[in-house]
Design a protein around this motif. Structure first.
Motif, PDB file in Angstrom:
ATOM      1  N   ILE A 440       0.858  -1.191   0.000  1.00 51.02           N
ATOM      2  CA  ILE A 440       0.000   0.000   0.000  1.00 51.02           C
ATOM      3  C   ILE A 440       0.893   1.239   0.000  1.00 51.02           C
ATOM      4  O   ILE A 440       1.753   1.384   0.870  1.00 51.02           O
ATOM      5  CB  ILE A 440      -0.916   0.021   1.235  1.00 51.02           C
ATOM      6  N   THR A 441       0.701   2.103  -0.976  1.00 57.15           N
ATOM      7  CA  THR A 441       1.518   3.311  -1.099  1.00 57.15           C
ATOM      8  C   THR A 441       0.683   4.547  -0.801  1.00 57.15           C
ATOM      9  O   THR A 441      -0.419   4.697  -1.332  1.00 57.15           O
ATOM     10  CB  THR A 441       2.124   3.419  -2.514  1.00 57.15           C
ATOM     11  N   TYR A 442       1.234   5.425   0.046  1.00 58.41           N
ATOM     12  CA  TYR A 442       0.506   6.630   0.447  1.00 58.41           C
ATOM     13  C   TYR A 442       1.059   7.854  -0.302  1.00 58.41           C
ATOM     14  O   TYR A 442       1.737   8.700   0.273  1.00 58.41           O
ATOM     15  CB  TYR A 442       0.612   6.825   1.965  1.00 58.41           C
ATOM     16  N   SER A 443       0.749   7.887  -1.586  1.00 51.27           N
ATOM     17  CA  SER A 443       1.237   8.988  -2.418  1.00 51.27           C
ATOM     18  C   SER A 443       0.256  10.163  -2.417  1.00 51.27           C
ATOM     19  O   SER A 443       0.556  11.217  -2.958  1.00 51.27           O
ATOM     20  CB  SER A 443       1.458   8.504  -3.859  1.00 51.27           C
ATOM     21  N   ASN A 444      -0.907   9.958  -1.796  1.00 51.34           N
ATOM     22  CA  ASN A 444      -1.936  11.010  -1.798  1.00 51.34           C
ATOM     23  C   ASN A 444      -1.885  11.890  -0.556  1.00 51.34           C
ATOM     24  O   ASN A 444      -2.778  12.686  -0.303  1.00 51.34           O
ATOM     25  CB  ASN A 444      -3.334  10.379  -1.917  1.00 51.34           C
ATOM     26  N   CYS A 445      -0.838  11.726   0.284  1.00 53.06           N
ATOM     27  CA  CYS A 445      -0.696  12.570   1.473  1.00 53.06           C
ATOM     28  C   CYS A 445       0.787  12.763   1.785  1.00 53.06           C
ATOM     29  O   CYS A 445       1.654  12.192   1.131  1.00 53.06           O
ATOM     30  CB  CYS A 445      -1.437  11.969   2.673  1.00 53.06           C
ATOM     31  N   TRP A 446       1.081  13.525   2.810  1.00 49.89           N
ATOM     32  CA  TRP A 446       2.460  13.904   3.098  1.00 49.89           C
ATOM     33  C   TRP A 446       3.361  12.726   3.434  1.00 49.89           C
ATOM     34  O   TRP A 446       4.580  12.802   3.285  1.00 49.89           O
ATOM     35  CB  TRP A 446       2.495  14.914   4.256  1.00 49.89           C
ATOM     36  N   ILE A 447       2.802  11.592   3.871  1.00 54.05           N
ATOM     37  CA  ILE A 447       3.607  10.450   4.260  1.00 54.05           C
ATOM     38  C   ILE A 447       4.462   9.947   3.091  1.00 54.05           C
ATOM     39  O   ILE A 447       5.671   9.759   3.224  1.00 54.05           O
ATOM     40  CB  ILE A 447       2.722   9.306   4.830  1.00 54.05           C
ATOM     41  N   GLY A 448       3.839   9.695   1.955  1.00 56.70           N
ATOM     42  CA  GLY A 448       4.579   9.336   0.737  1.00 56.70           C
ATOM     43  C   GLY A 448       5.375   8.057   0.815  1.00 56.70           C
ATOM     44  O   GLY A 448       6.333   7.863   0.058  1.00 56.70           O
ATOM     45  N   GLU A 449       5.048   7.155   1.738  1.00 56.33           N
ATOM     46  CA  GLU A 449       5.778   5.878   1.868  1.00 56.33           C
ATOM     47  C   GLU A 449       4.840   4.703   1.612  1.00 56.33           C
ATOM     48  O   GLU A 449       3.638   4.887   1.396  1.00 56.33           O
ATOM     49  CB  GLU A 449       6.381   5.763   3.271  1.00 56.33           C
ATOM     50  N   SER A 450       5.415   3.511   1.656  1.00 59.29           N
ATOM     51  CA  SER A 450       4.624   2.297   1.420  1.00 59.29           C
ATOM     52  C   SER A 450       4.731   1.367   2.623  1.00 59.29           C
ATOM     53  O   SER A 450       5.687   1.440   3.401  1.00 59.29           O
ATOM     54  CB  SER A 450       5.138   1.551   0.185  1.00 59.29           C
ATOM     55  N   VAL A 451       3.723   0.474   2.738  1.00 59.51           N
ATOM     56  CA  VAL A 451       3.767  -0.545   3.767  1.00 59.51           C
ATOM     57  C   VAL A 451       3.253  -1.848   3.144  1.00 59.51           C
ATOM     58  O   VAL A 451       2.340  -1.828   2.309  1.00 59.51           O
ATOM     59  CB  VAL A 451       2.915  -0.159   4.997  1.00 59.51           C
ATOM     60  N   VAL A 452       3.884  -2.964   3.517  1.00 61.69           N
ATOM     61  CA  VAL A 452       3.454  -4.277   3.035  1.00 61.69           C
ATOM     62  C   VAL A 452       2.562  -4.909   4.081  1.00 61.69           C
ATOM     63  O   VAL A 452       2.934  -4.979   5.272  1.00 61.69           O
ATOM     64  CB  VAL A 452       4.666  -5.173   2.730  1.00 61.69           C
ATOM     65  N   VAL A 453       1.393  -5.359   3.677  1.00 62.61           N
ATOM     66  CA  VAL A 453       0.455  -6.010   4.611  1.00 62.61           C
ATOM     67  C   VAL A 453       1.103  -7.284   5.168  1.00 62.61           C
ATOM     68  O   VAL A 453       1.508  -8.159   4.402  1.00 62.61           O
ATOM     69  CB  VAL A 453      -0.879  -6.356   3.928  1.00 62.61           C
ATOM     70  N   PRO A 454       1.235  -7.395   6.490  1.00 58.13           N
ATOM     71  CA  PRO A 454       1.929  -8.559   7.073  1.00 58.13           C
ATOM     72  C   PRO A 454       1.069  -9.809   7.019  1.00 58.13           C
ATOM     73  O   PRO A 454      -0.152  -9.752   6.820  1.00 58.13           O
ATOM     74  CB  PRO A 454       2.164  -8.113   8.511  1.00 58.13           C
ATOM     75  N   ASN A 455       1.750 -10.929   7.240  1.00 60.88           N
ATOM     76  CA  ASN A 455       1.053 -12.213   7.306  1.00 60.88           C
ATOM     77  C   ASN A 455       0.806 -12.533   8.780  1.00 60.88           C
ATOM     78  O   ASN A 455       1.631 -13.108   9.456  1.00 60.88           O
ATOM     79  CB  ASN A 455       1.925 -13.301   6.655  1.00 60.88           C
ATOM     80  N   LEU A 456      -0.350 -12.096   9.291  1.00 59.61           N
ATOM     81  CA  LEU A 456      -0.652 -12.267  10.735  1.00 59.61           C
ATOM     82  C   LEU A 456      -1.126 -13.688  11.038  1.00 59.61           C
ATOM     83  O   LEU A 456      -1.713 -14.346  10.207  1.00 59.61           O
ATOM     84  CB  LEU A 456      -1.718 -11.256  11.137  1.00 59.61           C
TER      85      LEU A 456
END
Length: 456
Positions: A440-456
Motif C-alpha cells: 500500500i503506497t501513500y502517495s496522496n498525502c504527506w507520508i509518501g511511503e509504502s507498507v506491506v500487509v503482514p502475514n498475521l
C-alpha cells in the motif's frame, strides 16, 4: 680453513633455529591445550617460555595469556603475588601490541591496561586517570568498552570528591565521556539500521548479519546503562542551583573570554538553565564576540521561550549550519523538528527528525516522533478504510526502530507498538480484503511511503 669454520657455524646456527622453532611449536601446542581447559599450573610455565623464546610465534599466546593472567590475578593469595601478575598482564597486552599490531586495536589494549589498574587500584587516582587519558589521546575511535568508559568518569568524579580537581574539570570529563559513548552508540546504530530495515521488509538476514545485529543491540543496551550511570554520578553537581552561582561569580571577569563563555553557554543550555538572566547575558556576549552554533542555539532557545517561533527557527537553523559536531547538529535539528511538529507541519518536522537521525543514528526518540505523526495522520491518508488503518503498521515499524537503536525506550516502544498494532487491520480484515502481502503506497498525502500487509 676459515671458510670451513664459517660454514660449520652457519650450519650450527641454522640447526639451532630449526630446533628453537620446533620447540616453540611444541610448547605452544601444549600451552594452548592446558590454557584452554584452565589448567594454569601447567600452562603458566609454558607461557613464560613462549614469551621469552618466541614472542612473535602466534597471536594465540597473548589471547590465551590474557585470560589466564586475569584468572590468576583473581585467585592470587597475597597482595605481592597479585601485583606481580597484574604487571605480567600489562606486559602481555603491550607485547601483543608490539608483535601483532595489525591484529590488535590499540584502543582496546590501552583500555585493558587502564582497567586492570583501575580494578586493582594500581597507582594513585591521578596515575589511573592518565592511563585512561592515554586511550583517548592515542586511539579514542576504539575506546569502546562500556565498563572502561564508566571507570574513566568514575575516577574523575572521585578526584572531584577528594577535592583534588575542581567542578569545571569534572564537567569537562563528563562532556568527553558522553561524547565517547555517543560516538560508539552512533557507530553501532548505523551498523544496525540497514539490518533492521531489511528485517522489516521481511528479508532473511545472513548468519553474519544476524551476528552483527545481535552484537550491535547488546552494545547499544550496555551504552544506555553506562550513560545512565555516568549521569547518576554527576547528579546534582550539574544542576542549575550549582551552575548559576558558579558562572555568575565569574561573569564580569570572564565576559570577554571566549572559551569560558563557550563552556558556560553549553552547560547552562544543556541543563535548561534558561530562565535566569545569566543565560541571556552569556549567550549575547558569546554571540557578539564569536557567532557560533552554541550562541545561536541559545538565542533560539530564548526566542522560543518568549513565544517568537519564527525568530527561534531562524536562530536554530543558523546554529545547525554552524555546528561542526554531529551530536550537536542532531540536538539542534531535533529541537527544530519539535517546533514544526507542534505547529502541525508534519512534513517539515519529519525532514528535521531525519536530519537529526543522519547526524545521530541512535536518536530513537526521533523515530517515535515520526511514528506518532504517522499515527495521527491515519484518517487523512489512504483511499479505503483498510488502507487508512494500515498506516498504523507503518507507524509501528518506526516505533520499533526507536527501541532497536535506543534500548532505554523499550517500555515506551512496547506500549506504543501494541497500541498501533491494535488499531491496524486485524487477521480477519486481511482475510476479508484478500490483502496479505499487498503493498500500500501513500502517495496522496504527506507520508509518501509504502507498507506491506503482514502475514498475521
Amino acid at each position: 680453513m676459515k671458510f670451513k669454520i664459517a660454514f660449520t657455524l652457519l650450519g650450527l646456527l641454522a640447526s639451532y633455529q630449526v630446533a628453537v622453532a620446533q620447540n616453540c611449536t611444541a610448547t605452544l601446542s601444549l600451552f594452548n591445550e592446558s590454557a584452554k581447559v584452565e589448567n594454569y599450573d601447567d600452562a603458566y610455565p609454558r607461557y613464560q617460555q613462549l614469551i621469552e623464546n618466541c614472542p612473535d610465534a602466534k597471536l594465540l599466546i597473548y589471547q590465551r595469556g590474557e585470560k589466564m593472567l586475569e584468572s590468576m590475578i583473581d585467585l592470587a593469595s597475597t597482595e605481592e603475588e597479585k601485583q606481580k601478575l597484574v604487571q605480567e598482564y600489562i606486559d602481555n597486552q603491550k607485547m601483543r601490541l608490539e608483535y601483532f599490531p595489525n591484529d590488535t586495536k590499540k584502543g582496546d589494549i590501552l583500555a585493558d591496561i587502564a582497567m586492570i589498574k583501575y580494578k586493582h587500584e594500581i597507582g594513585s587516582l591521578e596515575e589511573r586517570l592518565k592511563s585512561f587519558e592515554k586511550v583517548v589521546e592515542e586511539d579514542k575511535e576504539n575506546f569502546s568498552s562500556p565498563v572502561a568508559l564508566y571507570a574513566y568518569f568514575r575516577i574523575a568524579n572521585d578526584l572531584n570528591d577528594a577535592g583534588e580537581r575542581d567542578i569545571q574539570f569534572l564537567f569537562d570529563k563528563y562532556d568527553e565521556v558522553i561524547e565517547l559513548i555517543e560516538t560508539q552508540e552512533n557507530d553501532k546504530a548505523a551498523e544496525a539500521e540497514p539490518l533492521i530495515k531489511k528485517q522489516e521488509e521481511q528479508e532473511e538476514l545472513t548468519s553474519r548479519e544476524s551476528r552483527i545485529l545481535k552484537n550491535s543491540e547488546i552494545y547499544l543496551r550496555n551504552y544506555t546503562k553506562i550513560k545512565s550511570s555516568v549521569n547518576s554520578l554527576l547528579g546534582s553537581k550539574a544542576d542549575c542551583d550549582n551552575l548559576i552561582p558558579l558562572y555568575n561569580k565569574d561573569f564580569e571577569e570572564k565576559k570577554s573570554d571566549v572559551k569560558w563563555l563557550r563552556n558556560a553557554n553549553a552547560r547552562l543550555s544543556a541543563k535548561d538553565c534558561t530562565d535566569d538572566p545569566l543565560f541571556f547575558k552569556v549567550s549575547e556576549a558569546l554571540h557578539n564576540i564569536e557567532p557560533s552554533a552554541n550562541s545561536a542555539y541559545s538565542l533560539g532557545q530564548l526566542a522560543q521561550a518568549e513565544g517568537d517561533k519564527a525568530k527561534a527557527l531562524n536562530y536554530l537553523n543558523e546554529a545547525g549550519e554552524l555546528a561542526k559536531d554531529k551530536g550537536r547538529k542532531s540536538r539542534i535539528y531535533y529541537r527544530i523538528a519539535n517546533i514544526y511538529k507542534a505547529q502541525g507541519s508534519y512534513s517539515q518536522a519529519r525532514n528535521y527528525y531525519r536530519k537529526a537521525l543522519t547526524n545521530k543514528p541512535s536518536l530513537g526518540i526521533a523515530y517515535l516522533k515520526i511514528a506518532e505523526m504517522y499515527a495521527k495522520s491515519a484518517n487523512d491518508c489512504g483511499d479505503s478504510t483498510f488502507d487508512k488503518r494500515a498506516v498504523y503498521w507503518l507507524a509501528a515499524d518506526y516505533a520499533k526502530r526507536a527501541g532497536r537503536v535506543d534500548p532505554s525506550l523499550k517500555s515506551t516502544v512496547d506500549a506504543t507498538v501494541e497500541s498501533y498494532n491494535g488499531r491496524a487491520p486485524q487477521k480477519s480484515d486481511i482475510f476479508q480484503e484478500d490483502a496479505k502481502g499487498k503493498k500500500i503506497t501513500y502517495s496522496n498525502c504527506w507520508i509518501g511511503e509504502s507498507v506491506v500487509v503482514p502475514n498475521l
